[in-house]
Write a protein that holds these residues in place. Sequence first.
Motif, PDB file in Angstrom:
ATOM      1  N   ASP A 115      -4.218   0.446  -2.225  1.00 29.24           N
ATOM      2  CA  ASP A 115      -4.015  -0.858  -1.599  1.00 29.24           C
ATOM      3  C   ASP A 115      -3.934  -1.941  -2.664  1.00 29.24           C
ATOM      4  OD1 ASP A 115      -6.383   0.212   0.875  1.00 29.24           O
ATOM      5  OD2 ASP A 115      -4.194   0.214   1.037  1.00 29.24           O
ATOM      6  N   SER A 116      -3.427  -3.093  -2.263  1.00 30.51           N
ATOM      7  CA  SER A 116      -3.308  -4.244  -3.171  1.00 30.51           C
ATOM      8  C   SER A 116      -2.636  -3.853  -4.481  1.00 30.51           C
ATOM      9  CB  SER A 116      -4.699  -4.840  -3.446  1.00 30.51           C
ATOM     10  OG  SER A 116      -5.333  -5.230  -2.248  1.00 30.51           O
TER      11      SER A 116
ATOM     12  N   ASP B  88       0.399  -1.004 -11.649  1.00 30.02           N
ATOM     13  CA  ASP B  88       0.152   0.312 -11.072  1.00 30.02           C
ATOM     14  C   ASP B  88       1.395   1.204 -11.125  1.00 30.02           C
ATOM     15  OD1 ASP B  88      -1.793  -1.389  -8.619  1.00 30.02           O
ATOM     16  OD2 ASP B  88      -2.564  -0.184 -10.279  1.00 30.02           O
TER      17      ASP B  88
ATOM     18  N   SER C  87       0.830  -1.204   0.000  1.00 31.06           N
ATOM     19  CA  SER C  87       0.000   0.000   0.000  1.00 31.06           C
ATOM     20  C   SER C  87       0.862   1.251   0.000  1.00 31.06           C
ATOM     21  CB  SER C  87      -0.903   0.028   1.234  1.00 31.06           C
ATOM     22  OG  SER C  87      -1.781  -1.073   1.260  1.00 31.06           O
TER      23      SER C  87
ATOM     24  N   ARG D 128      -9.721  -0.927  -4.917  1.00 32.86           N
ATOM     25  CA  ARG D 128      -8.361  -0.946  -4.372  1.00 32.86           C
ATOM     26  C   ARG D 128      -7.884   0.442  -3.955  1.00 32.86           C
ATOM     27  NH1 ARG D 128      -4.163  -2.211  -7.471  1.00 32.86           N
ATOM     28  NH2 ARG D 128      -5.105  -1.484  -9.434  1.00 32.86           N
TER      29      ARG D 128
END
Length: 114
Positions: A83-84, A89, A17, A66
């Motif tokens: 998150d995740s 990303d 995260s 997310r």
Amino acid sequence: QVQLVESGGGLVQPGGSLRLSCAASGNFFSRYDMSWYRQAPGKERELVALISREGRRNYGDSVKGRFTISRDNAEKMMYMQMDSLTVEDTAIYYCNANAGKDYWGKGTLVTVSS
């Protein structure tokens, strides 16, 4: 004139995260629609999340569930809890403010890698 400064990027492992912040200058922050965009290497800049001046939130399909966008009008701040995280990303993340005209920050790099 609006100046935007992003912070909070860095290197994180898949599944981890990060929380991005965007600090805005100026006197009319509460009137702006605020967004996070990102640009990955070799790809076009894409909208990640938007929070309107009324507080409505929209997310890109790839981050729904997310990422969470929020804002603090009193502090003239915008945030994004991520998150995740996955390797997809990885990108430079940009803060955007719109009140009839677009303003951009210089970006903060997020790298997701093991």
